[in-house]
Design a protein around this motif. Sequence first.
Motif, mmCIF file in Angstrom:
data_model
loop_
_atom_site.group_PDB
_atom_site.id
_atom_site.type_symbol
_atom_site.label_atom_id
_atom_site.label_comp_id
_atom_site.label_asym_id
_atom_site.label_seq_id
_atom_site.Cartn_x
_atom_site.Cartn_y
_atom_site.Cartn_z
ATOM 1 N N UNK A 80 -7.520 -4.617 1.202
ATOM 2 C CA UNK A 80 -8.676 -5.499 1.061
ATOM 3 C C UNK A 80 -9.366 -5.689 2.411
ATOM 4 N N UNK A 81 -10.685 -5.648 2.374
ATOM 5 C CA UNK A 81 -11.517 -5.891 3.549
ATOM 6 C C UNK A 81 -12.362 -7.131 3.262
ATOM 7 N N UNK A 82 -12.145 -8.167 4.066
ATOM 8 C CA UNK A 82 -12.834 -9.433 3.802
ATOM 9 C C UNK A 82 -12.581 -9.908 2.370
ATOM 10 N N UNK A 83 -11.354 -9.664 1.870
ATOM 11 C CA UNK A 83 -10.952 -10.167 0.563
ATOM 12 C C UNK A 83 -11.298 -9.297 -0.629
ATOM 13 N N UNK A 84 -11.881 -8.104 -0.401
ATOM 14 C CA UNK A 84 -12.221 -7.232 -1.529
ATOM 15 C C UNK A 84 -12.053 -5.766 -1.137
ATOM 16 N N UNK A 85 -11.891 -4.890 -2.118
ATOM 17 C CA UNK A 85 -11.803 -3.456 -1.810
ATOM 18 C C UNK A 85 -13.093 -2.970 -1.167
ATOM 19 N N UNK A 86 -12.986 -1.973 -0.318
ATOM 20 C CA UNK A 86 -14.158 -1.456 0.393
ATOM 21 C C UNK A 86 -15.268 -1.055 -0.575
ATOM 22 N N UNK A 87 -14.913 -0.446 -1.706
ATOM 23 C CA UNK A 87 -15.911 0.041 -2.668
ATOM 24 C C UNK A 87 -16.767 -1.075 -3.242
ATOM 25 N N UNK A 88 -16.320 -2.317 -3.146
ATOM 26 C CA UNK A 88 -17.066 -3.446 -3.712
ATOM 27 C C UNK A 88 -17.902 -4.176 -2.665
ATOM 28 N N UNK A 89 -17.921 -3.662 -1.436
ATOM 29 C CA UNK A 89 -18.727 -4.286 -0.394
ATOM 30 C C UNK A 89 -20.200 -3.942 -0.594
ATOM 31 N N UNK A 142 -1.911 5.088 -4.464
ATOM 32 C CA UNK A 142 -1.086 5.305 -5.644
ATOM 33 C C UNK A 142 -0.613 3.968 -6.194
ATOM 34 N N UNK A 143 -0.363 3.038 -5.280
ATOM 35 C CA UNK A 143 0.044 1.681 -5.655
ATOM 36 C C UNK A 143 -0.368 0.737 -4.525
ATOM 37 N N UNK A 144 -0.386 -0.558 -4.842
ATOM 38 C CA UNK A 144 -0.771 -1.543 -3.841
ATOM 39 C C UNK A 144 -2.277 -1.585 -3.640
ATOM 40 N N UNK A 145 -2.701 -2.313 -2.611
ATOM 41 C CA UNK A 145 -4.127 -2.446 -2.387
ATOM 42 C C UNK A 145 -4.436 -2.699 -0.918
ATOM 43 N N UNK A 153 0.832 -1.205 0.000
ATOM 44 C CA UNK A 153 0.000 0.000 0.000
ATOM 45 C C UNK A 153 0.866 1.253 0.000
ATOM 46 N N UNK A 154 0.633 2.112 -0.990
ATOM 47 C CA UNK A 154 1.439 3.316 -1.175
ATOM 48 C C UNK A 154 0.535 4.485 -1.524
ATOM 49 N N UNK A 155 0.831 5.640 -0.928
ATOM 50 C CA UNK A 155 0.095 6.860 -1.265
ATOM 51 C C UNK A 155 1.063 8.028 -1.351
ATOM 52 N N UNK A 156 1.063 8.662 -2.516
ATOM 53 C CA UNK A 156 1.907 9.837 -2.730
ATOM 54 C C UNK A 156 1.035 11.051 -3.005
ATOM 55 N N UNK A 157 1.433 12.175 -2.416
ATOM 56 C CA UNK A 157 0.815 13.467 -2.705
ATOM 57 C C UNK A 157 1.909 14.348 -3.314
ATOM 58 N N UNK A 158 1.923 14.433 -4.624
ATOM 59 C CA UNK A 158 3.000 15.168 -5.273
ATOM 60 C C UNK A 158 4.332 14.494 -5.010
ATOM 61 N N UNK A 192 -5.755 4.420 7.100
ATOM 62 C CA UNK A 192 -7.133 4.087 7.447
ATOM 63 C C UNK A 192 -8.103 4.586 6.378
ATOM 64 N N UNK A 193 -7.842 5.751 5.835
ATOM 65 C CA UNK A 193 -8.706 6.295 4.787
ATOM 66 C C UNK A 193 -8.640 5.430 3.521
ATOM 67 N N UNK A 194 -7.473 4.886 3.210
ATOM 68 C CA UNK A 194 -7.361 4.012 2.048
ATOM 69 C C UNK A 194 -8.086 2.688 2.279
ATOM 70 N N UNK A 195 -8.037 2.177 3.496
ATOM 71 C CA UNK A 195 -8.770 0.952 3.811
ATOM 72 C C UNK A 195 -10.263 1.157 3.569
ATOM 73 N N UNK A 196 -10.750 2.356 3.924
ATOM 74 C CA UNK A 196 -12.182 2.654 3.829
ATOM 75 C C UNK A 196 -12.581 3.262 2.494
ATOM 76 N N UNK A 197 -11.669 3.290 1.533
ATOM 77 C CA UNK A 197 -11.988 3.781 0.204
ATOM 78 C C UNK A 197 -12.143 5.282 0.099
ATOM 79 N N UNK A 198 -11.728 6.019 1.129
ATOM 80 C CA UNK A 198 -11.836 7.478 1.106
ATOM 81 C C UNK A 198 -10.679 8.120 0.349
ATOM 82 N N UNK A 199 -9.558 7.446 0.288
ATOM 83 C CA UNK A 199 -8.410 7.859 -0.526
ATOM 84 C C UNK A 199 -8.035 6.686 -1.422
#
Length: 310
Positions: A59-68, A54-57, A7-12, A44-51
């Motif tokens: 998963x919550x219960x085996x899938x991205x939060x947005x697919x729950x 940039x790379x990586x993933x 899991x990776x997140x870059x801002x600029x 935590x925001x990336x886990x919950x699909x709020x951010x």
Amino acid sequence: MIELSGLTKRYGLKTAVRELTCVIRPGLVTGFLGPNGAGKSTTMRMILGLDRPTAGRALVEGRPYARLIDPLTVVGALLEARSVHPGRTAYHHLLCLAQSNGIPRRRVGEVLDLVGLGAVGTRRPKGFSLGMGQRLGIASALLGDPRILIFDEPVNGLDPEGIHWVRNLIRRLASEGRTVFVSSHLMSEMALTADHLIVIGQGQLLADTSMAGFIEENARSYTRVRSPDREGLLDALTHAGLDAVPSRDPGAEGAWELEGDRTAAVGELAADRRLVLHELGHHRASLEEAFMRLTSQSVEYQAHVGAEEG
């Protein structure tokens, strides 16, 4: 279960989270620690699909939060307790959440009673104290009776009774087999609550281990001994090949300290030399000291004692 993989997140030019890989397992309270700016909230925001990573993933219960489907029945989260509609009562705030996720209306009253807000459910949260707002945020997280709970600073603004209640609640949720992920700056509270620790610094994983293992690996262990015959004790220790230094604790003036657990050796030596001891014990540093030791090179903003004020 929550799984983070690269899991990776870059801002600029700034990398907030860098290739974070770990698993948050059910049945445990997993503490999430790191200095300010370490990337905890972003994770935590990336886990919950709020951010979006940039790379990586994540998963919550085996899938991205947005697919729950009906996500509140899978994950309950407290990130910003004050994120409520100012015009709605506490009851209707929760009712809106419940109706959007197919949760029965009766559950709203249940969680209000559970967090101690049953008597003020008809009030608007804009008039709540910080602690009451925190309780409403916890009620929102519990609304769907989820299998996974994510709490960011859950005891913020609570009085001692409230802190005790949250501690017991978190441990009970984990004992029921749920995944409980908790971020907090209160080391004393984390030491009483967490079973496992994930520690990050500057967005990178520093530790993923049990609470006991973390303290064992990062905390200083020492033996403290004190005698009215201070110099006689030091002479005996030196002749026995036991290295001792003056205690650094202001409350233990006149005591000597030895690395590790040397209580048996020191006790036997004192008995052989007929030395009176006023103190002999094995000590281990606290979680806070272990955390400070591990993260000392990862603190983004450091104050310097004695620095001149401009």
